[in-house]
Design a protein around this motif. Structure first.
Motif, mmCIF file in Angstrom:
data_model
loop_
_atom_site.group_PDB
_atom_site.id
_atom_site.type_symbol
_atom_site.label_atom_id
_atom_site.label_comp_id
_atom_site.label_asym_id
_atom_site.label_seq_id
_atom_site.Cartn_x
_atom_site.Cartn_y
_atom_site.Cartn_z
ATOM 1 N N THR A 123 8.517 0.800 -1.907
ATOM 2 C CA THR A 123 8.902 0.594 -0.518
ATOM 3 C C THR A 123 9.839 -0.594 -0.357
ATOM 4 O O THR A 123 10.750 -0.583 0.470
ATOM 5 C CB THR A 123 7.636 0.373 0.343
ATOM 6 O OG1 THR A 123 6.753 1.458 0.122
ATOM 7 C CG2 THR A 123 7.976 0.280 1.809
ATOM 8 N N THR A 151 13.588 11.389 10.121
ATOM 9 C CA THR A 151 12.395 12.127 9.689
ATOM 10 C C THR A 151 11.158 11.248 9.703
ATOM 11 O O THR A 151 10.037 11.737 9.631
ATOM 12 C CB THR A 151 12.580 12.631 8.250
ATOM 13 O OG1 THR A 151 12.690 11.486 7.390
ATOM 14 C CG2 THR A 151 13.828 13.480 8.126
ATOM 15 N N GLY A 152 11.355 9.935 9.760
ATOM 16 C CA GLY A 152 10.204 9.047 9.683
ATOM 17 C C GLY A 152 9.773 8.784 8.251
ATOM 18 O O GLY A 152 8.899 7.978 7.992
ATOM 19 N N ALA A 153 10.410 9.450 7.272
ATOM 20 C CA ALA A 153 10.021 9.270 5.869
ATOM 21 C C ALA A 153 10.696 8.032 5.290
ATOM 22 O O ALA A 153 11.648 7.499 5.856
ATOM 23 C CB ALA A 153 10.416 10.496 5.070
ATOM 24 N N VAL A 154 10.184 7.575 4.163
ATOM 25 C CA VAL A 154 10.743 6.408 3.503
ATOM 26 C C VAL A 154 11.550 6.867 2.289
ATOM 27 O O VAL A 154 11.076 7.673 1.501
ATOM 28 C CB VAL A 154 9.617 5.454 3.058
ATOM 29 C CG1 VAL A 154 10.181 4.274 2.299
ATOM 30 C CG2 VAL A 154 8.830 4.978 4.267
ATOM 31 N N GLU A 164 3.213 5.305 -7.700
ATOM 32 C CA GLU A 164 2.209 6.287 -8.118
ATOM 33 C C GLU A 164 2.706 7.101 -9.311
ATOM 34 O O GLU A 164 1.923 7.736 -10.003
ATOM 35 C CB GLU A 164 1.812 7.226 -6.957
ATOM 36 C CG GLU A 164 2.941 8.088 -6.395
ATOM 37 C CD GLU A 164 3.645 7.439 -5.217
ATOM 38 O OE1 GLU A 164 3.666 6.193 -5.145
ATOM 39 O OE2 GLU A 164 4.173 8.174 -4.362
ATOM 40 N N ASN A 165 4.033 7.083 -9.542
ATOM 41 C CA ASN A 165 4.596 7.866 -10.646
ATOM 42 C C ASN A 165 4.882 7.053 -11.896
ATOM 43 O O ASN A 165 5.449 7.572 -12.852
ATOM 44 C CB ASN A 165 5.877 8.558 -10.176
ATOM 45 C CG ASN A 165 5.559 9.669 -9.193
ATOM 46 O OD1 ASN A 165 4.538 10.338 -9.324
ATOM 47 N ND2 ASN A 165 6.402 9.842 -8.197
ATOM 48 N N ASP A 199 1.393 0.750 -4.625
ATOM 49 C CA ASP A 199 0.266 1.615 -4.976
ATOM 50 C C ASP A 199 -0.403 1.223 -6.295
ATOM 51 O O ASP A 199 -1.621 1.134 -6.374
ATOM 52 C CB ASP A 199 0.720 3.077 -5.068
ATOM 53 C CG ASP A 199 0.573 3.818 -3.753
ATOM 54 O OD1 ASP A 199 0.625 3.148 -2.705
ATOM 55 O OD2 ASP A 199 0.393 5.048 -3.764
ATOM 56 N N THR A 200 0.404 1.035 -7.329
ATOM 57 C CA THR A 200 -0.189 0.730 -8.638
ATOM 58 C C THR A 200 0.295 -0.620 -9.164
ATOM 59 O O THR A 200 0.307 -0.855 -10.367
ATOM 60 C CB THR A 200 0.135 1.836 -9.677
ATOM 61 O OG1 THR A 200 1.544 1.793 -9.969
ATOM 62 C CG2 THR A 200 -0.232 3.211 -9.173
ATOM 63 N N GLN A 247 4.506 -3.372 2.136
ATOM 64 C CA GLN A 247 3.790 -2.250 2.730
ATOM 65 C C GLN A 247 4.652 -1.559 3.789
ATOM 66 O O GLN A 247 4.432 -0.408 4.115
ATOM 67 C CB GLN A 247 2.472 -2.725 3.351
ATOM 68 C CG GLN A 247 1.402 -3.150 2.344
ATOM 69 C CD GLN A 247 0.606 -1.971 1.819
ATOM 70 O OE1 GLN A 247 1.114 -1.165 1.037
ATOM 71 N NE2 GLN A 247 -0.645 -1.857 2.226
ATOM 72 N N HIS A 297 -6.283 -1.817 0.772
ATOM 73 C CA HIS A 297 -6.089 -1.172 2.067
ATOM 74 C C HIS A 297 -4.882 -0.261 1.982
ATOM 75 O O HIS A 297 -3.889 -0.605 1.345
ATOM 76 C CB HIS A 297 -5.913 -2.213 3.184
ATOM 77 C CG HIS A 297 -6.161 -1.654 4.546
ATOM 78 N ND1 HIS A 297 -5.226 -0.891 5.217
ATOM 79 C CD2 HIS A 297 -7.248 -1.696 5.352
ATOM 80 C CE1 HIS A 297 -5.726 -0.515 6.382
ATOM 81 N NE2 HIS A 297 -6.959 -0.986 6.489
ATOM 82 N N THR A 298 -4.971 0.897 2.644
ATOM 83 C CA THR A 298 -3.867 1.848 2.571
ATOM 84 C C THR A 298 -2.597 1.292 3.205
ATOM 85 O O THR A 298 -1.500 1.569 2.730
ATOM 86 C CB THR A 298 -4.225 3.166 3.302
ATOM 87 O OG1 THR A 298 -4.597 2.862 4.647
ATOM 88 C CG2 THR A 298 -5.363 3.888 2.602
ATOM 89 N N SER A 299 -2.722 0.502 4.278
ATOM 90 C CA SER A 299 -1.528 0.178 5.055
ATOM 91 C C SER A 299 -1.389 -1.279 5.504
ATOM 92 O O SER A 299 -0.291 -1.689 5.877
ATOM 93 C CB SER A 299 -1.481 1.071 6.302
ATOM 94 O OG SER A 299 -2.648 0.869 7.070
ATOM 95 N N ARG A 300 -2.444 -2.049 5.499
ATOM 96 C CA ARG A 300 -2.322 -3.432 5.965
ATOM 97 C C ARG A 300 -1.322 -4.205 5.120
ATOM 98 O O ARG A 300 -1.187 -3.966 3.923
ATOM 99 C CB ARG A 300 -3.669 -4.157 5.862
ATOM 100 C CG ARG A 300 -4.612 -3.880 7.005
ATOM 101 C CD ARG A 300 -5.974 -4.483 6.702
ATOM 102 N NE ARG A 300 -5.958 -5.924 6.851
ATOM 103 C CZ ARG A 300 -6.573 -6.580 7.844
ATOM 104 N NH1 ARG A 300 -7.238 -5.907 8.752
ATOM 105 N NH2 ARG A 300 -6.530 -7.885 7.903
#
Lengths: 443, 443
Positions: free
Chosen positions: A102, A111-114, A147-148, A179-180, A205, A259-262
């Protein structure tokens, strides 16, 4: 034309011929300010515009308060006239190794996607204060969301980092997906042997073009750690609070995304933070391995990724343990319950694995605390089956470490000895929870 | 003879003919006190004795300060003369369903190991104040440390609880090992359909015969919740701070054991605590389902335990997903990274699973926060592969829920619908992290 604003805000910006990223002076009913217009997702209202101030903070302004906007510098002109940043003799050299994530992405507002940045240097353009901390060079090595990532990516990161450190870099900053990030930080901690310079992993984040981005403070903190600190370890520098107050400097083998998003998603586990970094200074909190100026780091990429990570659950069947063997895995890390327990019914299968030369390391899915296999019967049975207690290592860190150890050892005694030896701060000699309690307390 | 004291403390106790658990009056240089002598592990020093005061607290006394000890009541006599606790008309009936665990165990001071109580009623004898809160009956149903529990044990617990609630119990307290207490709490939450009475799971991290036991406060809190509260849910009542200050009342589907050994190991995840209980009162903190006096609960034990829980890691191979299918599992819960991502390389295997009718639920190994599969490419690919987003469910709760759902549904649409429906508070409509931040902040 503004790309991102809609409705009334769009109309206002168009009236003054303002585009995204233009430098403007805004006259409001409450006073004046200077800053850059930051894009805004159209899901928000059309009554505010967002301005990035020279100090790096973003503020929202209600358009009802705006009297006039004057464009001081057009964004597209800025690009053309951007000066080559001069090398400053008084500042150290710090490469920014970019791996993706990110922090090197932006939001696609349609689209709101990153998505990944088309022009990654923009990251530096957007944070001009970085040029006053270090001579930064942008070193992209790949562009993956974390993640990849695989052990091969860990090797590339560690190799690049060691090359840079051994050829003049004071420290290295690695921009990385969150993520990782803690897996990579652990891998680098083991692969960078005799490291005595700061290596700071940093991510965000929320992407840097968002009003709520955490990238600015995190990057400043990471570059400061690399350019100014005497920390000779792999660390994670991420927000320490929901606000833009400070970033933690966390030991790479003792932190986890929780935390997923904080924005303050990374927290220290079983070890205090090494330091906190504000915009002004680095405040040391606890002991760390000191940097040494003329030290050379050794890159050791020997790693065997055939290790399985298994979180146990009530009533689980031993069949999966048998599968681990038949699938050709060379090691197993178990995240058991409590002090490091597993259902008794899988212990015979564990024992057979160990007898066949496949090491089994026991950690706890509680994440916090230290395993102790001597208190309860189940723990004693596990010890008798030949498991290796993971002490206070996180399951993920034990996983990465076992991969590294299996790159160096075949024989069970050697594996056991390396697993139980503290290599990079991953095993604490003692956890003083009184001195440093993770704050479980709710308000 | 004192069993547990050594050296000087042993000599002193022998001089006054004091044995473990005797009720004594101790005259010290600072005054007098009355209490019961509590055993002490021999690993500690020989200069202190531990006394349980009538208010339930334990205190240590330096033997140098002791002037005299008078035995008021011998422990062995107490056993013989123990009066039958009379049924009090003014108090509600609360069964204490005992399943095992540390809370129904004691330390074997010779080996340091923890063993099950020989005389489990002693638990109640040691906490006389319980008799003033409720008419308690001791209902042992099995004696297992909780790492060995299975869905069959969950069924027994739920069935016994529903029988008691439907035949006069105001609420039920379940004494349980801490290791998998949150799994059992989730299972009971789903199996006790239309529950409108308090069901409190309680355990302890240190057994009741230890000076540092958390069993006393936890049990008092659990019995209070069952006897006095109007909470119509399954909850966990465990220490809320390292001291004996208060216990949390945590929603059974929204809590997790997060430390191997701390007394305040259970913390709320993605949902505020329902209440906190001190020795004096129950303080409500957040919304809950209200109890209804004449309600009947329905026991639904249909559950299929062929569900696999997989925490992903960087570089993992898709081979394990293929194994899950060949081993005959009917469902898969994945604890991915961040917002709910997996390595892209396993997505095709996930897609094949779903095509074959095996549901795949995505949760996050960050534990805190909510998955969101619409922000990044990986998430979109997973959605396209047909996964079910686990919203803000803990991986363990999603595991138990998928077991329950598979006991009721074969067809993918039905499974998906049940998984996405909030049954027992396991899916929050929204998490207001501002209103209730888990305190990540270190001092």
């Amino acid at each position: 034309m503004p790309l991102s604003y809609v409705g009334k805000a769009c109309a206002l910006l168009e009236r003054y011929n303002v585009e995204d990223y233009d430098l403007v002076r805004i006259i409001t009913t409450k006073g004046e300010l200077v800053g850059r217009i930051i894009p805004r997702p159209s899901i928000f209202d059309d009554e505010h515009i967002i301005v990035k101030l020279p100090n790096g903070y973003n503020i929202g302004i209600n358009i009802a308060r705006i009297v006039e906007i004057r464009v001081l510098e057009k964004a597209y002109q800025r690009e053309e006239t951007i000066p080559e940043v001069k090398f400053r003799e008084d500042l150290p050299y710090v490469p920014l190794v970019v791996t993706g994530g990110t922090i090197s992405s932006r939001v696609d507002y349609r689209t709101g996607a990153v998505r990944a940045y088309e022009r990654p240097e923009e990251l530096l353009d957007l944070i001009p204060e970085l040029a006053d901390i270090a001579n930064i060079k942008y070193k992209p090595i790949f562009a993956e969301f974390s993640e990849n990532l695989t052990p091969n990516h860990w090797r590339k990161m560690a190799e690049k980092t060691s090359e840079e450190l051994n050829s003049g870099a004071r420290g290295v900053v690695i921009a990385h997906g969150t993520d990782t990030m803690h897996y990579s930080a652990a891998a680098l901690s083991f692969m960078l042997v005799n490291l005595r310079k700061p290596v700071a992993l940093v991510g965000s984040q929320r992407s840097i073009d968002r009003p709520s981005t955490d990238a600015v403070l995190n990057l400043i903190a990471a570059v400061k750690v690399a350019a100014q600190s005497d920390i000779g370890e792999v660390v994670i520098t991420m927000h320490g609070s929901p606000s833009d107050e400070f970033a933690w400097v966390l030991r790479g083998v003792k932190a986890r995304k929780m935390h997923t998003s904080r924005r303050d998603a990374f927290i220290p586990v079983n070890s205090p933070p090494i330091a906190r970094v504000t915009r002004d200074k680095i405040e040391i909190i606890s002991d760390y391995r000191k940097a040494e100026e003329n030290s050379k780091v050794e890159f050791d990429g020997r790693i065997d990724d055939r290790v399985f990570l298994l979180y146990t659950w009530p009533g689980m069947s031993p069949d999966i343990i048998e599968s681990i063997r038949s699938l050709g895995y060379r090691g197993l890390v178990i995240a058991g319950t409590g002090l490091g327990h597993t259902p008794s019914c899988i212990i015979p299968s564990i024992e057979r694995l160990v007898k066949d030369g496949i090491p089994v390391v026991i950690t706890s899915q509680t994440l916090f605390g230290r395993v102790n296999l001597r208190v309860y019967e189940t723990g004693r049975l596990l010890l008798k089956a030949g498991v290796i207690p993971g002490e206070d290592m996180l399951p993920e860190v034990a996983l990465v470490k076992l991969m590294f150890v299996l790159g160096h050892c075949d024989e069970m005694n050697c594996i056991k000895e390396m697993m139980l030896k503290n290599m990079a701060g991953e095993i604490s000699s003692s956890i003083s929870m009184r001195d440093f309690p993770p704050c479980w307390v709710m308000r």
